[in-house]
Each structure stands twice: as structure tokens, then as C-alpha cells.
Write a protein that holds these residues in place. Sequence first.
Motif, mmCIF file in Angstrom:
data_model
loop_
_atom_site.group_PDB
_atom_site.id
_atom_site.type_symbol
_atom_site.label_atom_id
_atom_site.label_comp_id
_atom_site.label_asym_id
_atom_site.label_seq_id
_atom_site.Cartn_x
_atom_site.Cartn_y
_atom_site.Cartn_z
ATOM 1 N N GLN A 1 34.887 -91.382 41.158
ATOM 2 C CA GLN A 1 33.312 -91.036 40.419
ATOM 3 C C GLN A 1 33.089 -92.698 39.034
ATOM 4 O O GLN A 1 32.347 -92.374 39.577
ATOM 5 C CB GLN A 1 33.572 -89.554 39.062
ATOM 6 N N THR B 1 28.366 -87.728 39.442
ATOM 7 C CA THR B 1 29.634 -87.091 39.359
ATOM 8 C C THR B 1 29.013 -85.344 39.593
ATOM 9 O O THR B 1 29.592 -85.089 38.990
ATOM 10 C CB THR B 1 28.655 -87.049 37.417
ATOM 11 N N VAL C 1 31.181 -84.147 44.100
ATOM 12 C CA VAL C 1 32.224 -85.581 44.233
ATOM 13 C C VAL C 1 33.928 -84.919 45.203
ATOM 14 O O VAL C 1 33.821 -84.165 45.332
ATOM 15 C CB VAL C 1 33.009 -86.065 42.481
#
Length: 139
Positions: free
Chosen positions: A53, A59, A62
Motif C-alpha cells: 500500500q 488502498t 491489495v
Amino acid sequence: MIYWIKSSDYQTSAIIMKKEGSVKLENMSPLQFLDAWCLEYGSTYEGRKRALQKHLQITQKVPILISEQTKDFMFPTCAIHCEGCIWINYRFVEEVKRKEAKTLVRFFDDSVLLLDTDIRSIRRELKICERYLAFLRFA
């Protein structure tokens, strides 16, 4: 060799698809399995998630690099807490293509996985995996 993982029984167990066949893990969600798998290589799921990230500024959905050594890199097909989320191992994906309104993922052993997920979402995840491996200079 793990090709993909999906949740079963509302996140209380995981089904793992391997070249040799499927295995059901009772009382272990896909996220718990991924965390245990990461720990085998000296890190945690959360640690690997935060690193990716931070470096790629993403965000949602992932991917998780399980190991730099084996290059097992799992990415989710949808939000990770959705019941239908499937985690696919980037390392074994040969191609993705549209099949009517679905996405077909073909693995190196010619096995296939047919998903309700839009192909653009799967391609995005593959590109994120490629970018991170390039960042780490593994590509």
C-alpha cells in the motif's frame, strides 16, 4: 503450488485449489490462511499489505506477496470480506480473457477458473502485481 483460494461456509473455512486437487481447511478463513502462509516466510499478512500500500499508493483489493523467494503473489477478485472473494496466485496465471459476461482465468497447467468478476478488475490486479515486482526488481 496453490492456484487459488476461496471462502467457504461464510468465511469460517477456506478451499485451496492446488495442482493435485482441492483441500478444505476447516475453521480457517482465507485471510487466516494467507497470514499463516506469510508467517512461513518471516512476515505477516498485515505487514506485507502495508508495504505494498505504501509503495504503490493503493488502498483497495491489495495483493499480498507471500514470499520474495517463491514469488507467490495472491490477489483478491473483489473486496476481501465479501463471501465470494477468491484469491488468485499471480505466479501461475497464464492468461485472462472474456467469456460472455464472465472472466476466464487460465493457469499454466491449462486448468481454468470462471469468474463473475469483470476482466478489467482482474487485469488491474495483475498490473499491480507486475508493478510491485518491478519495484522490488524481481520482474
